[in-house]
Scaffold this motif. Structure first.
Motif, mmCIF file in Angstrom:
data_model
loop_
_atom_site.group_PDB
_atom_site.id
_atom_site.type_symbol
_atom_site.label_atom_id
_atom_site.label_comp_id
_atom_site.label_asym_id
_atom_site.label_seq_id
_atom_site.Cartn_x
_atom_site.Cartn_y
_atom_site.Cartn_z
ATOM 1 N N GLY A 19 27.599 -40.196 0.335
ATOM 2 C CA GLY A 19 26.328 -40.396 -1.054
ATOM 3 C C GLY A 19 24.950 -40.953 -0.183
ATOM 4 O O GLY A 19 25.708 -41.236 -0.074
ATOM 5 N N SER A 20 24.226 -41.115 -0.778
ATOM 6 C CA SER A 20 22.771 -42.272 -0.137
ATOM 7 C C SER A 20 21.827 -42.663 -1.699
ATOM 8 O O SER A 20 21.273 -42.260 -2.845
ATOM 9 C CB SER A 20 21.736 -41.067 0.146
ATOM 10 N N ILE A 21 21.610 -43.787 -1.223
ATOM 11 C CA ILE A 21 20.636 -44.275 -2.597
ATOM 12 C C ILE A 21 19.244 -43.582 -2.176
ATOM 13 O O ILE A 21 18.937 -42.853 -1.592
ATOM 14 C CB ILE A 21 20.163 -46.021 -1.771
ATOM 15 N N ASP A 22 18.992 -43.957 -3.516
ATOM 16 C CA ASP A 22 17.704 -42.916 -4.357
ATOM 17 C C ASP A 22 16.694 -43.605 -3.148
ATOM 18 O O ASP A 22 16.358 -44.665 -3.007
ATOM 19 C CB ASP A 22 17.610 -42.808 -5.509
ATOM 20 N N PRO A 23 15.574 -42.457 -2.182
ATOM 21 C CA PRO A 23 14.530 -43.174 -1.663
ATOM 22 C C PRO A 23 13.690 -43.696 -2.753
ATOM 23 O O PRO A 23 13.118 -44.647 -2.409
ATOM 24 C CB PRO A 23 14.374 -41.888 -1.115
ATOM 25 N N THR A 24 13.471 -43.490 -3.532
ATOM 26 C CA THR A 24 12.372 -44.069 -4.388
ATOM 27 C C THR A 24 12.592 -45.755 -4.600
ATOM 28 O O THR A 24 12.227 -46.619 -5.276
ATOM 29 C CB THR A 24 11.724 -43.133 -6.228
ATOM 30 N N ARG A 25 14.219 -45.330 -4.778
ATOM 31 C CA ARG A 25 14.859 -47.228 -5.001
ATOM 32 C C ARG A 25 14.644 -47.789 -4.040
ATOM 33 O O ARG A 25 14.300 -49.053 -4.084
ATOM 34 C CB ARG A 25 15.932 -47.182 -6.027
ATOM 35 N N ALA A 26 15.275 -47.430 -3.354
ATOM 36 C CA ALA A 26 14.773 -47.955 -1.826
ATOM 37 C C ALA A 26 13.409 -48.421 -1.541
ATOM 38 O O ALA A 26 13.029 -49.505 -0.785
ATOM 39 C CB ALA A 26 15.410 -47.080 -0.529
#
Length: 220
Positions: free
Chosen positions: A136-143
Motif C-alpha cells: 500500500g501507499s500513502i494518498d498523494p493528496t495527503r502526502a
C-alpha cells in the motif's frame, strides 16, 4: 454471383419463356390510333387492346419476379457469409514500462508509507526489515498536504532512485518509508530483487539519483 442464385434466375426466365411460347396471341405492344369518342363523350377503348396490354405486361412481371428471386437469394447468401465469419479477437492489455520495453512498470511495484519511525545507523538492517513486506501507499493528496515532497509519489520516488540502475526494473518490490534517520528527516528504501533485499537511506529532497545518505546494506 453464387451458382445457386444464377440457377434460380435462369429457371424463372425459362418458365416465363415457356408460358409465352404456349400462347398463340401476339404479345408485342402495338401503338393504337386514337379512337372516336362515344356518344356520351367517353373515349372507347377496344377490348382487344386492353387484352393486348395485359399480355404485354405479363413478361415484364415475370422478369420482375426473377429479379426479386435474385436479390433475395443474394441477400441470404451474404447473411450466411457474415454469420460464418469469425469475430475479430479483442486486443489484450499488458503492463509495460514507460519506455515501452515490455517489462512490468516499476511504479506498480512501489509502496510508500509515512510511519515517522526513528531509524539508526547501528540498527538499520533490523529496523528496516519490516519494509520487505510493506504494502500500500500513502494518498498523494495527503502526502502533499503534510509536505512530504515529490518523492512521496511512485514517480517521484523512482526519480529519486535513478542512480541505482537497472535493479529498479528487475526488482520484485520497492518499499519506502518516510521517517527519521539519526534524528533527521529521511526516506528509508528497501529494494527486493531475486529474493535479496537491500536498504538505502535518502534525503527527502532527493532527485535524479542524488541525495543518498547511506547504503546499500543487505538485509538478513
Amino acid at each position: 454471383m453464387p451458382d445457386d442464385v444464377m440457377a434460380r434466375i435462369q429457371s424463372a426466365l425459362q418458365q416465363e419463356q415457356d408460358d409465352r411460347a404456349g400462347s398463340s396471341e401476339n404479345v408485342t405492344p402495338l401503338v393504337g390510333r386514337p379512337t372516336a369518342p362515344s356518344a356520351d363523350g367517353a373515349s372507347a377503348v377496344p377490348g382487344g387492346r386492353r387484352h393486348g396490354r395485359a399480355r404485354w405486361l405479363a413478361p415484364v412481371a415475370g422478369l420482375g419476379a426473377a429479379a426479386a428471386i435474385a436479390v433475395g437469394a443474394l441477400g441470404v447468401t451474404k447473411a450466411m457469409n457474415n454469420d460464418e465469419a469469425p469475430p475479430a479477437a479483442a486486443p489484450t492489455a499488458s503492463a509495460t514500462a514507460p519506455d515501452g520495453s515490455g517489462s512490468v512498470n516499476p511504479m506498480d511495484k512501489v509502496s510508500i508509507q509515512n510511519s515517522g519511525r526513528d531509524y539508526t545507523a547501528a540498527g538499520l538492517t533490523t529496523e528496516a526489515a519490516a519494509l520487505k513486506t510493506q504494502s500500500g501507499s500513502i494518498d498523494p493528496t495527503r502526502a502533499e498536504a503534510i509536505g512530504l515532497g515529490p518523492a512521496a509519489t511512485a514517480r517521484g520516488l523512482l526519480d529519486c532512485l535513478k542512480g541505482l540502475g537497472p535493479q529498479l526494473v528487475t526488482a520484485d518490490r520497492i518499499a519506502a518509508d518516510f521517517g527519521m534517520y539519526e534524528g533527521k528527516p529521511a526516506i528509508v528504501v528497501v529494494i527486493t530483487d531475486n529474493g535479496k533485499s537491500n536498504v538505502w537511506v535518502f534525503s527527502r529532497q532527493c532527485s535524479q539519483g542524488s541525495g543518498k545518505i547511506a547504503g546499500p546494506t543487505q538485509l538478513t
